[in-house]
Enzyme design. Structure first.
Site, PDB file in Angstrom:
ATOM      1  N   ASP A  99      64.785  -1.120 -19.303  1.00  0.00           N
ATOM      2  CA  ASP A  99      65.008   0.304 -19.097  1.00  0.00           C
ATOM      3  C   ASP A  99      66.495   0.540 -19.306  1.00  0.00           C
ATOM      4  OD1 ASP A  99      64.623   2.987 -17.922  1.00  0.00           O
ATOM      5  OD2 ASP A  99      62.854   2.074 -17.012  1.00  0.00           O
ATOM      6  N   ASP A 195      65.814   6.199 -20.527  1.00  0.00           N
ATOM      7  CA  ASP A 195      65.501   7.177 -19.488  1.00  0.00           C
ATOM      8  C   ASP A 195      65.943   8.580 -19.927  1.00  0.00           C
ATOM      9  OD1 ASP A 195      64.621   7.370 -16.618  1.00  0.00           O
ATOM     10  OD2 ASP A 195      66.626   8.231 -16.378  1.00  0.00           O
ATOM     11  N   GLU A 258      62.029   8.140 -23.345  1.00  0.00           N
ATOM     12  CA  GLU A 258      61.250   8.919 -22.375  1.00  0.00           C
ATOM     13  C   GLU A 258      61.542  10.383 -22.643  1.00  0.00           C
ATOM     14  OE1 GLU A 258      60.675   9.831 -17.610  1.00  0.00           O
ATOM     15  OE2 GLU A 258      62.660   9.587 -18.482  1.00  0.00           O
ATOM     16  N   HIS A 319      55.445   5.130 -13.652  1.00  0.00           N
ATOM     17  CA  HIS A 319      55.856   5.153 -12.253  1.00  0.00           C
ATOM     18  C   HIS A 319      56.241   6.549 -11.753  1.00  0.00           C
ATOM     19  CE1 HIS A 319      59.473   4.862 -14.648  1.00  0.00           C
ATOM     20  NE2 HIS A 319      60.104   5.419 -13.643  1.00  0.00           N
ATOM     21  N   ASP A 320      56.050   7.561 -12.596  1.00  0.00           N
ATOM     22  CA  ASP A 320      56.376   8.937 -12.186  1.00  0.00           C
ATOM     23  C   ASP A 320      55.154   9.838 -12.085  1.00  0.00           C
ATOM     24  OD1 ASP A 320      59.160   8.439 -12.152  1.00  0.00           O
ATOM     25  OD2 ASP A 320      59.289   8.792 -14.308  1.00  0.00           O
TER      26      ASP A 320
HETATM   27  C1  NOJ Z   1      62.958   9.221 -15.171  1.00  0.00           C
HETATM   28  C2  NOJ Z   1      62.510   8.022 -14.400  1.00  0.00           C
HETATM   29  O1  NOJ Z   1      61.301   7.541 -14.940  1.00  0.00           O
HETATM   30  C3  NOJ Z   1      62.401   8.446 -12.958  1.00  0.00           C
HETATM   31  O2  NOJ Z   1      61.743   7.499 -12.173  1.00  0.00           O
HETATM   32  C4  NOJ Z   1      63.795   8.727 -12.454  1.00  0.00           C
HETATM   33  O3  NOJ Z   1      63.755   9.209 -11.131  1.00  0.00           O
HETATM   34  C5  NOJ Z   1      64.493   9.766 -13.341  1.00  0.00           C
HETATM   35  N1  NOJ Z   1      64.286   9.553 -14.736  1.00  0.00           N
HETATM   36  C6  NOJ Z   1      65.967   9.751 -13.103  1.00  0.00           C
HETATM   37  O4  NOJ Z   1      66.535   8.616 -13.697  1.00  0.00           O
END
Ligand code: NOJ
Ligand code: CA
Length: 521
Positions: A99, A195, A258, A319-320
């Site tokens: 990441d 990210d 992402e 994970h989000d």
């Molecule tokens: C996206 C990430 O996947 C998430 O988990 C994170 O809180 C935010 N970006 C901030 O980095």
């Protein structure tokens, strides 16, 4: 079929390292733990692991607040552990994707400590400082601006105040970040998942964002404005192209972005002449309604929107977002697996989804996620989908000898790797069979997708190469469906008893059942 890069045919497996395997009993997963489970991943059949951030971090956002881009946090282990992970993964032919978190650092990063020390500091301009805040919000809700008492200015943070945004318009920031990429590429990592790629560059005039007319009370206040001026700015594409150039100065690496944007905007991240992200993550399956029509439209819409030469990819969990088995239910999770593993391009699976793991219920006293703490009770929390991987039937599910940092999901004694390995009908064994099928039939990766149709609860499509044809039938409903088909043989069924079944001119599917049929022509 033409030669594909490794990442084009890859099934990528996301490891959320805090929750995969703890090796030292502190209740938090670590690098050594991942090493212990590599053979499991080989047996599952995946090609690459993407590991969420393991950099040195105060963990305000569990690693997405980086205090040193070139070191490993002691919670996860040492640099030697990291090197061993890389070596052990490569020895097993598994690629390792890291990441990369370039939009913001930790407020404890030496760069920010310097930047906030005085207005004259050489690194002042490495972050976004202003005398007056504008109306930009944090994605975690509330204003994105934090007042700094010592220097009497505000700094901007797209997420927590502990995550100040870097100024990507400053060439020195870019150079420093590309050096960090090279540090890991020199070690041999196979690529990066970047990210919040679409947030990197902000409007240089700091114009206010317009109100979002669709905003409804009860939502995150982070959604109250349209993020016109603090996201998806045109200049971001220069940055992405520069990152790609760094990646391309090494051989056989991948750049993944992402990006949560509408389809048309998402596609621009492939870049001019495809020199942007190799894979702008496609989150449509996470966001779409779960029925045959909606999923059918998502598939055709995405495939027809790809730029010429743009390589497709599909993500089923991360994970989000709520876990797929929670979103669509246990029985439909098998359909989701069959759908994912018969779509063209690169695929990403979230750890635990292959055993049908669901979101956990998190009691208020167990909440860890700052997104939940900042705006409690409106569904912002991501702890439910980040709970420890249940490996076996022991008390702590084989995840830890200590107390896990998040509670185990309630059904961990029934839904775990040990139980499912011994059950031929389990979703884990379905995943294994489907991944193996994808490996055995490269046309599932790069062949045509055609004849996509929906009728009621049924979604069907064909994957085809010059001399093979596979027909996929997925029943998104709970009732029986009968469908006319050409003669063939079932190669894989969500019900494993149907494997090798001969099909004549019609096929019957139970509720939530799917089959892949090899058509004899
Ligand atoms: C996206 C990430 O996947 C998430 O988990 C994170 O809180 C935010 N970006 C901030 O980095
Ligand atoms: Ca540990």
């Amino acid at each position: 079929m033409r030669n594909l890069a490794w990442w084009q045919s890859a099934v990528i497996y996301e490891v959320y390292p805090r929750s995969f395997q703890d090796s030292n009993g502190d209740g938090i997963g670590d690098l050594d733990g991942i090493i212990q489970r590599l053979d499991y991943l080989v047996k599952l059949g995946v090609d690459a692991i993407w590991v969420a951030p393991v950099y040195r971090s105060p963990m305000a956002d569990f690693g997405y607040d980086v205090a040193d881009y070139c070191d490993v946090d002691p919670i996860f282990g040492t640099m030697q552990d990291f090197d061993r992970l890389l070596e052990e993964a490569h020895r097993r032919d598994l690629k390792l994707i890291l990441d990369f978190v370039p939009n913001h650092s930790s407020d404890q990063h030496p760069w920010f400590l310097e930047s906030r020390s005085s207005r004259e500091n050489a690194k002042r301009d490495w972050y976004l400082w202003r005398d007056e805040p504008n109306n930009w919000m944090s994605n975690f809700g509330g204003s994105g601006w934090e007042w700094d008492r010592q220097t009497n200015q505000y700094y901007y943070h797209s997420f927590l105040k502990e995550q100040p945004d870097l100024n990507w318009r400053n060439p020195a920031v870019r150079t420093a970040m590309y050096d960090a990429l090279r540090f890991w590429l020199d070690k041999g990592v196979d690529g990066f998942r970047v990210d919040v790629m679409w947030l990197l560059v902000k409007d240089d005039q700091y114009r206010d964002n317009p109100l979002d007319p669709h905003f409804a009370p009860g939502q995150s206040s982070g959604n109250s404005l349209l993020p016109v001026y603090n996201s998806n700015r045109l200049e971001v594409h220069n940055v992405v192209a520069e990152m790609r150039a760094v990646i391309d100065s090494y051989s056989r690496r991948v750049l993944i972005g992402e990006i949560y944007l509408p389809m048309k905007d998402l596609m621009t991240y492939y870049g001019q002449n495809l020199k942007g992200a190799n894979l702008p993550f496609n989150f449509l399956l996470l966001q779409s309604a779960w029925n045959a029509q909606a999923i059918g439209q998502v598939i055709s819409g995405y495939m027809s929107s790809l730029p010429p030469g743009g390589w497709p990819n599909w993500v089923l969990g991360n994970h989000d977002n709520a876990r797929i088995a929670t979103r669509v239910g246990h029985s439909q999770a098998s359909i989701a697996a069959m759908l994912l593993l018969t779509l063209p391009g690169t695929l990403t699976i979230y750890y635990g989804d292959e055993i049908g793991m669901t979101n956990a219920l998190i009691r208020p006293e167990d909440v860890q996620d700052p997104a939940e703490k900042r705006q409690p009770g409106i569904g912002m929390g991501r702890d439910p989908e980040r709970t420890p991987m249940p490996w076996d039937c022991s008390e702590m599910a084989g995840f830890t000898h200590g107390r896990p940092w998040l509670p185990l999901v309630a059904d961990h004694r029934a839904v775990n790797v040990e139980v499912e390995e011994g059950d031929g009908a389990s979703i884990l064994n379905l995943y294994r069979r489907l991944i193996a099928l994808r490996g055995a039939r490269p046309m599932l990766v790069g062949g045509q997708l055609r004849s996509l149709t929906t009728s009621g609860d049924l979604l069907s499509y064909e994957r085809a190469s010059e001399n093979e044809r596979l027909a996929i039938f997925l029943n998104f409903g709970h009732g029986l469906v009968q469908v006319a088909t050409e003669a063939g043989t079932v190669l894989a069924g969500t019900d494993s008893r149907r494997n090798t079944e001969r099909v004549h001119n019609f096929i019957e599917l139970q509720g939530s059942e799917g089959v892949v049929v090899e058509v004899v022509s």
